[in-house]
Motif scaffolding. Structure first.
Motif, mmCIF file in Angstrom:
data_model
loop_
_atom_site.group_PDB
_atom_site.id
_atom_site.type_symbol
_atom_site.label_atom_id
_atom_site.label_comp_id
_atom_site.label_asym_id
_atom_site.label_seq_id
_atom_site.Cartn_x
_atom_site.Cartn_y
_atom_site.Cartn_z
ATOM 1 N N ARG A 19 0.999 -1.173 0.099
ATOM 2 C CA ARG A 19 -0.060 -0.085 -0.069
ATOM 3 C C ARG A 19 0.734 1.361 -0.002
ATOM 4 N NH1 ARG A 19 -5.486 -0.105 1.455
ATOM 5 N NH2 ARG A 19 -5.189 1.687 2.513
ATOM 6 N N GLN A 20 1.909 1.294 0.745
ATOM 7 C CA GLN A 20 2.852 2.318 0.688
ATOM 8 C C GLN A 20 3.547 2.497 -0.593
ATOM 9 O OE1 GLN A 20 3.051 4.797 3.059
ATOM 10 N NE2 GLN A 20 4.477 5.668 1.730
ATOM 11 N N GLN A 21 3.797 1.417 -1.095
ATOM 12 C CA GLN A 21 4.352 1.287 -2.567
ATOM 13 C C GLN A 21 3.426 2.046 -3.607
ATOM 14 O OE1 GLN A 21 5.553 -2.450 -4.025
ATOM 15 N NE2 GLN A 21 6.314 -1.699 -6.158
ATOM 16 N N TYR A 22 2.268 1.857 -3.683
ATOM 17 C CA TYR A 22 1.204 2.516 -4.387
ATOM 18 C C TYR A 22 1.191 4.044 -4.228
ATOM 19 C CZ TYR A 22 -0.045 -2.429 -4.882
ATOM 20 O OH TYR A 22 0.296 -4.014 -5.175
ATOM 21 N N ARG A 23 1.045 4.418 -2.694
ATOM 22 C CA ARG A 23 1.194 5.596 -2.288
ATOM 23 C C ARG A 23 2.223 6.449 -2.986
ATOM 24 N NH1 ARG A 23 -0.005 3.680 2.820
ATOM 25 N NH2 ARG A 23 -2.387 3.498 3.188
ATOM 26 N N ALA A 24 3.334 5.748 -2.867
ATOM 27 C CA ALA A 24 4.742 6.647 -3.353
ATOM 28 C C ALA A 24 4.773 6.640 -4.921
ATOM 29 C CB ALA A 24 5.963 5.742 -3.034
ATOM 30 N N ALA A 25 4.208 5.842 -5.519
ATOM 31 C CA ALA A 25 4.199 5.693 -6.992
ATOM 32 C C ALA A 25 3.241 6.980 -7.511
ATOM 33 C CB ALA A 25 3.638 4.545 -7.662
ATOM 34 N N ASP A 26 2.125 7.126 -6.878
ATOM 35 C CA ASP A 26 1.124 7.968 -7.068
ATOM 36 C C ASP A 26 1.424 9.669 -6.581
ATOM 37 O OD1 ASP A 26 -0.464 6.322 -8.125
ATOM 38 O OD2 ASP A 26 -1.830 6.004 -6.419
ATOM 39 N N ARG A 38 9.097 2.082 3.786
ATOM 40 C CA ARG A 38 8.592 2.031 4.943
ATOM 41 C C ARG A 38 8.994 3.030 6.000
ATOM 42 N NH1 ARG A 38 10.685 -3.613 4.984
ATOM 43 N NH2 ARG A 38 9.065 -4.848 4.483
ATOM 44 N N GLY A 39 9.869 4.113 5.350
ATOM 45 C CA GLY A 39 10.479 5.241 5.973
ATOM 46 C C GLY A 39 11.564 4.949 6.838
ATOM 47 N N GLU A 57 15.664 7.659 4.504
ATOM 48 C CA GLU A 57 15.452 9.107 4.110
ATOM 49 C C GLU A 57 15.215 8.964 2.838
ATOM 50 O OE1 GLU A 57 16.931 13.748 4.215
ATOM 51 O OE2 GLU A 57 17.758 12.249 5.524
ATOM 52 N N THR A 58 16.182 8.545 1.988
ATOM 53 C CA THR A 58 16.270 8.255 0.645
ATOM 54 C C THR A 58 16.579 6.850 0.018
ATOM 55 O OG1 THR A 58 18.671 9.091 0.317
ATOM 56 C CG2 THR A 58 17.077 10.751 0.284
ATOM 57 N N TYR A 59 16.227 6.525 -1.115
ATOM 58 C CA TYR A 59 16.714 4.949 -1.619
ATOM 59 C C TYR A 59 18.181 5.185 -2.016
ATOM 60 C CZ TYR A 59 17.500 1.419 -4.937
ATOM 61 O OH TYR A 59 18.113 0.290 -5.606
ATOM 62 N N PRO A 60 18.880 4.306 -1.271
ATOM 63 C CA PRO A 60 20.554 4.351 -1.836
ATOM 64 C C PRO A 60 20.586 3.404 -3.116
ATOM 65 C CG PRO A 60 20.047 3.164 0.203
ATOM 66 C CD PRO A 60 18.782 3.364 -0.296
ATOM 67 N N PRO A 61 21.125 4.018 -4.029
ATOM 68 C CA PRO A 61 21.438 3.181 -5.178
ATOM 69 C C PRO A 61 22.455 2.365 -5.267
ATOM 70 C CG PRO A 61 22.039 5.369 -6.303
ATOM 71 C CD PRO A 61 21.318 5.452 -4.471
#
Length: 343
Positions: A92-99, A331-332, A335-339
């Motif tokens: 659900r959080q993935q869908y929220r982030a994508a939107d 999930r929080g 802070e950022t996604y580390p590539p």
């Protein structure tokens, strides 16, 4: 932590896979050719006319072993997977982030930065190993252009702008791809990217290895509890695994492109291993396909230290670690996604 297991590649037309106890049995002309315990596998990839029994599909789905069906060219057709181990809150959080344009742009920026850093490293390493001064100059110039692209991506905050910058960088990268190829065989000269179907041996190699990487990315999404269809960088499209494609981006130059370049430069593949069809498509023969599959598996077993986590792992597990880092960001916990940025 996920254990590094093997992928079973089945390339011979007419092969039948069945379940026997807790093992996969590979049969050809009703003769048993191979028997592999299920617990040693994390995936099965079937190329061409390969049949799988319903009981084996069920056992693989229950055991977390994904089965992918592909054409002989490596084009993905379908997968058999079990229920996702992920919880509904993460998805659900993935869908929220994508939107959410701001959140999606944050992840997309990190993904593109990781990809471009790895593209630049490919050219920097090639320049370091080259001996011809003119070639070295061209390789360094491309690395510098990619460096400028990286600066632009860092400053961008709009998704469309980020996608445009990624496209510009891809043009620079593939525009100089021939400088990475160290062979006099004109069959492997890069002209342009062709996919469906590939029109030359180089594109056939790239598309095939990208298909292998796509299988691993889908498996990583499922194992981490992510929805493979919903990405941040890649827009939603029916049948397109957006999140799997997102995770792939960082690994295209580092794993897929470098593998293809190594096979060509080391003369492990040759033009005689490809067939030109009347449709204009190019198809590799069975021997070339097996050479690629073996090289891919060997590459995945190589040890490496993850640059962000500092953990010693294998190349094949990197994409699984990135899927888990994406889940932690959603999930929080981060802070950022580390590539994944290769040095």
């Amino acid at each position: 932590m996920k254990t590094h297991l093997n992928t079973l590649f089945v390339t011979l037309d007419g092969t039948y896979l069945a379940k026997d106890g807790q093992a996969v049995v590979v049969r050809q002309d009703k003769q048993t050719k191979l028997r592999v315990p299920l617990h040693n596998l994390d995936g099965i990839m079937c190329f061409g006319r390969v049949s799988v029994s319903p009981s084996l599909m069920g056992a693989c789905a229950a055991g977390g072993v994904s089965i992918s069906f592909l054409t002989p060219y490596g084009k993905f057709l379908a997968s058999v997977i079990g229920f996702s181990p992920g919880n509904v809150l993460l998805r659900r959080q993935q869908y929220r982030a994508a939107d959410d344009d701001q959140l999606a742009a944050s992840a997309a920026r990190s993904i593109i930065l990781g990809k471009l850093v790895n593209c630049r490293t490919v050219f920097r390493r090639a320049a370091r190993d080259a001996t011809d001064p003119h070639r070295i100059e061209r390789l360094q110039a491309t690395a510098n252009r990619l460096g400028a692209n990286i600066i632009d991506v860092k400053a961008a905050s709009n998704l469309d702008r980020l996608r445009g910058l990624e496209g510009e960088a891809a043009t620079s990268y593939f525009g100089a791809f021939n400088d990475l190829i160290n062979t006099s065989d004109s069959a492997f000269e890069y002209t342009r990217r062709t996919k469906r179907p590939p029109k030359d041996p180089l594109n056939a190699l790239l598309s095939f290895v990208y298909a292998l990487l796509s299988h691993d990315a889908r498996s990583a999404c499922e194992a981490a509890g992510l929805d493979a269809a919903v990405g941040m960088l890649h827009r939603d499209r029916p049948g397109r695994p957006g999140m799997a494609l997102d995770l792939m981006e960082e690994f295209r130059p580092f794993l897929a492109d470098r593998l293809v370049l190594s096979l060509i430069n080391r003369r492990q593949v040759s033009a005689s291993g490809f067939e030109y069809l009347e449709t204009g498509a190019v198809r590799m023969d069975d021997s070339t396909r097996k050479t690629i599959l073996v090289a891919y598996q060997v590459r995945k077993q190589e040890p490496i230290t993850h640059p962000f986590l500092g953990e010693r792992t294998s190349v094949g597990l990197l994409i699984h670690l990135q899927a888990r880092l994406m889940a932690r960001w959603l999930r929080g916990d981060l802070e950022t996604y580390p590539p994944f940025a290769w040095k």
